[in-house]
Write a protein that holds these residues in place. Structure first.
Motif, short mmCIF file in Angstrom:
data_model
loop_
_atom_site.label_atom_id
_atom_site.label_comp_id
_atom_site.label_asym_id
_atom_site.label_seq_id
_atom_site.Cartn_x
_atom_site.Cartn_y
_atom_site.Cartn_z
N LYS A 330 37.92 26.39 10.07
CA LYS A 330 36.61 26.37 9.43
C LYS A 330 36.66 26.98 8.03
O LYS A 330 35.97 26.51 7.11
CB LYS A 330 35.59 27.11 10.29
CG LYS A 330 35.12 26.32 11.51
CD LYS A 330 34.05 27.07 12.29
CE LYS A 330 33.49 26.23 13.42
NZ LYS A 330 32.47 26.96 14.21
N LYS A 334 35.91 25.01 4.54
CA LYS A 334 34.96 25.51 3.54
C LYS A 334 35.50 25.32 2.13
O LYS A 334 34.74 24.99 1.20
CB LYS A 334 34.70 26.99 3.80
CG LYS A 334 33.85 27.68 2.74
CD LYS A 334 33.70 29.17 3.02
CE LYS A 334 32.95 29.89 1.90
NZ LYS A 334 32.84 31.35 2.17
N TYR A 335 36.81 25.48 1.96
CA TYR A 335 37.43 25.36 0.63
C TYR A 335 38.06 23.99 0.40
O TYR A 335 38.79 23.80 -0.58
CB TYR A 335 38.46 26.48 0.44
CG TYR A 335 37.80 27.84 0.32
CD1 TYR A 335 37.25 28.27 -0.88
CD2 TYR A 335 37.69 28.69 1.43
CE1 TYR A 335 36.62 29.49 -0.99
CE2 TYR A 335 37.06 29.92 1.33
CZ TYR A 335 36.53 30.31 0.12
OH TYR A 335 35.90 31.53 0.02
#
Length: 457
Positions: A330, A334-335
Motif C-alpha cells: 500500500k 501510494k508513491y
C-alpha cells in the motif's frame, strides 16, 4: 510472409538505406517492413529522434526552432538526394516537419509524442517513395490506416486488443508494406508512442496481427551473444534460443531487445530472427517457442544490470504478522512505485526496485512512510545493487548448476547478497555489489563456456 524491422543505424543515411533495400529485394517473402527513425551516422552524430525531442522542447518553450528544423529536414533530404528522389516528392516530408507545431495537442505530453513519432513516420514514407522510384511496388501504411490502437498514455502506450481484429481485416496485395515503428493512435485519434524498444514492439505487433511466418529484426550486431561483448571479448554467439530465455536475459541487460518488446510475437508464436543489416547473409540468432526446443548446452547466457536498488527490512516474527506485505504494498502504491522482486526470510524481507522509476525525494518519503507504518527493527536502503541472470533451458534437468556458479564466484572472492530461482528452473538470479557485477559475469561465463570448451578439446 515475413515482417522485417530495421533499426535506426540501419536507416541512418543513403548507403544504409541501400543495404536495407538490397535485403528487401533479396527475399520476396519480405513483404512487410517496419522502419525506425534515422539513427547516428557516426559516434558524434545526433539521432533524428533526439533532434525531434529538441524541436518539441523549443516549441513548448516558445523559442526559435528554425535551426533544428533545418537539421531534421537535411537528414531526410540527404537520403532523398542519394536516391535522386524528385523535389516535389520530398516536399510533403519537409512540410510535415515544418507544420508540426501548428497541430492541436491535448497537452505537452501528446505534443512530445507526436513530434517523436515523426522520425519513424517520415522515414517510412521516404522508404516507400524510394522503393517506388526504384520500380519496387510499395505502399506507406500509417498506423491509423491499419487500426493500430493504443492506450491513452502519450509516451508509454500499450497496444489495445482491437488492434489485432483490425489487422486481421487489413486488406493488401502483393506490394511491399512500409509501416513506421514506435507509435500508434489512441481511440481519440492522438499519436502515442511506445516506451523503450518502440519499433521492436511495432514489428512484433504487426507480425502477430498479420500472422507472419517469421519476424526478422535487423540491427547492427551479427547475433545475440552469450555475454555482453563489452565485458567478454568475443563471446559465443547464440544460434537458437527460446522466447523465455530472451525475456530473462533482456531483463538483466541484454540490449538487443527491451524485455517487453517481443511479447506480441510470443503471444502469436511467431519465430524471431535477429540479424545484421551490414552482414545479412549470416544466420544471426533465432528465437523460438519452448515447445520441441532441444538445448545444446547447460546455460545459454549470463547478463548483469546495475539499474537496481534494494530496501532491506528486518523485524522479529515478521512471518507471523498477517498483512505485513499488504501494508508495504500500500505504501508503494501510494508513491506509484512497482517492485521487481521480494525475496524473504522468517524475520526479514528485501524489496528490489528498478531505480529508473525513483528519485531521491520519493525514496526518502517512501522509506519514512514504511518506517511509520511497519515499524521495522532495521530499515536500510541499498543503492549499491546489481542483478545477474544466469539463463538456460538446459539448466532444468541438470544437477549441480548452482554449485558450479558459486564455485566460480568463490574462487574470485565475489559475495552474493541474494539468490532466487523461478519455478521454470531456466534461470538463476543473483544479487551482488555493483563493483562485482562485471567480474561475476566473467567468472560465470568462463566456468560454463571457456572451461567447457577447453575440457571438450
Amino acid at each position: 510472409m515475413k515482417v522485417v524491422k530495421f533499426g535506426g543505424s540501419s536507416l541512418a543515411d543513403g548507403p544504409q538505406f541501400q543495404k536495407v533495400i538490397d535485403i528487401i529485394k533479396a527475399d520476396p517473402a519480405r513483404q512487410v517492413v517496419i522502419t525506425s527513425a534515422p539513427g547516428k551516422r557516426q559516434d558524434t552524430d545526433i539521432k533524428v529522434t533526439d533532434l525531434l525531442i529538441k524541436y518539441a522542447k523549443l516549441t513548448i518553450a516558445q523559442q526559435d526552432y528554425s535551426e533544428v528544423v533545418a537539421q531534421i529536414s537535411a537528414r531526410y533530404q540527404a537520403i532523398g538526394t542519394f536516391f535522386k528522389v524528385p523535389a516535389e516528392e520530398m516536399t510533403p516530408i519537409k512540410e510535415a516537419i515544418v507544420h508540426l507545431p501548428n497541430h492541436d495537442y491535448p497537452d505537452n505530453d501528446y505534443l512530445m509524442a507526436a513530434f517523436k513519432a515523426h522520425g519513424e513516420r517520415l522515414n517510412a514514407r521516404l522508404m516507400a517513395t524510394v522503393l517506388n522510384n526504384l520500380g519496387i511496388k510499395a505502399r506507406f501504411v500509417d498506423p491509423k490506416e491499419c487500426g493500430l490502437i493504443v492506450s491513452d498514455e502519450p509516451n508509454n502506450a500499450t497496444v489495445l486488443p482491437e488492434t489485432y481484429t483490425n489487422l486481421a481485416q487489413f486488406d493488401y496485395g502483393d506490394e511491399r508494406l512500409i509501416f513506421p515503428g514506435f507509435f500508434g493512435f489512441t481511440k481519440n485519434g492522438q499519436i502515442a508512442t511506445f516506451s523503450r524498444g518502440g519499433s521492436d514492439i511495432t514489428g512484433a505487433i504487426i507480425a502477430r496481427g498479420l500472422h507472419a511466418d517469421l519476424y526478422e529484426n535487423f540491427t547492427d550486431v551479427n547475433a545475440i551473444y552469450a555475454a555482453n561483448p563489452k565485458i567478454i571479448a568475443h563471446p559465443q554467439a547464440i544460434t537458437k534460443m527460446t522466447y523465455r530465455e530472451m525475456r530473462e536475459l533482456s531483463y538483466a541487460g541484454f540490449s538487443v531487445f527491451h524485455d517487453e518488446a517481443i511479447i506480441p510475437a510470443i503471444e502469436g508464436q511467431i519465430p524471431i530472427n535477429v540479424k545484421n543489416t551490414n552482414q545479412p547473409d549470416l544466420p544471426g540468432t533465432l528465437i523460438v517457442p519452448e515447445q520441441h526446443f532441444e538445448p545444446t548446452q547447460i546455460i545459454t547466457g549470463v547478463a548483469s544490470s546495475n539499474r537496481f536498488a534494494a530496501l532491506y527490512l528486518h523485524r522479529y516474527l515478521l512471518n507471523k504478522e498477517v498483512g505485513f506485505t499488504l501494508k508495504l504494498l500500500k505504501v508503494l502504491y501510494k508513491y506509484n512505485v512497482s517492485y521487481e522482486h521480494m525475496p524473504s526470510g522468517i524475520d526479514d524481507l528485501t524489496v528490489i526496485f528498478d531505480k529508473t522509476q525513483l528519485d531521491t525525494d520519493t525514496i526518502h518519503a517512501m522509506c519514512h512512510d514504511i518506517q511509520e507504518v511497519l515499524h521495522p527493527d532495521t530499515l536500510q536502503w541499498i543503492n549499491d545493487y546489481a542483478i545477474l541472470m544466469v539463463v538456460g533451458e538446459g539448466m532444468r534437468n541438470q544437477i549441480g548448476v548452482t554449485e558450479h556458479i558459486f564455485e566460480s564466484l568463490v574462487d574470485h572472492n565475489i559475495g552474493v547478497h541474494m539468490i532466487n530461482q523461478g519455478a521454470s528452473r531456466i534461470s538463476i538470479m543473483l544479487g551482488t555489489r555493483q563493483a562485482d557485477a562485471d567480474e561475476a559475469v566473467k567468472c560465470i561465463y568462463n566456468a560454463f563456456f571457456v572451461k567447457k570448451a577447453v575440457a571438450s578439446d
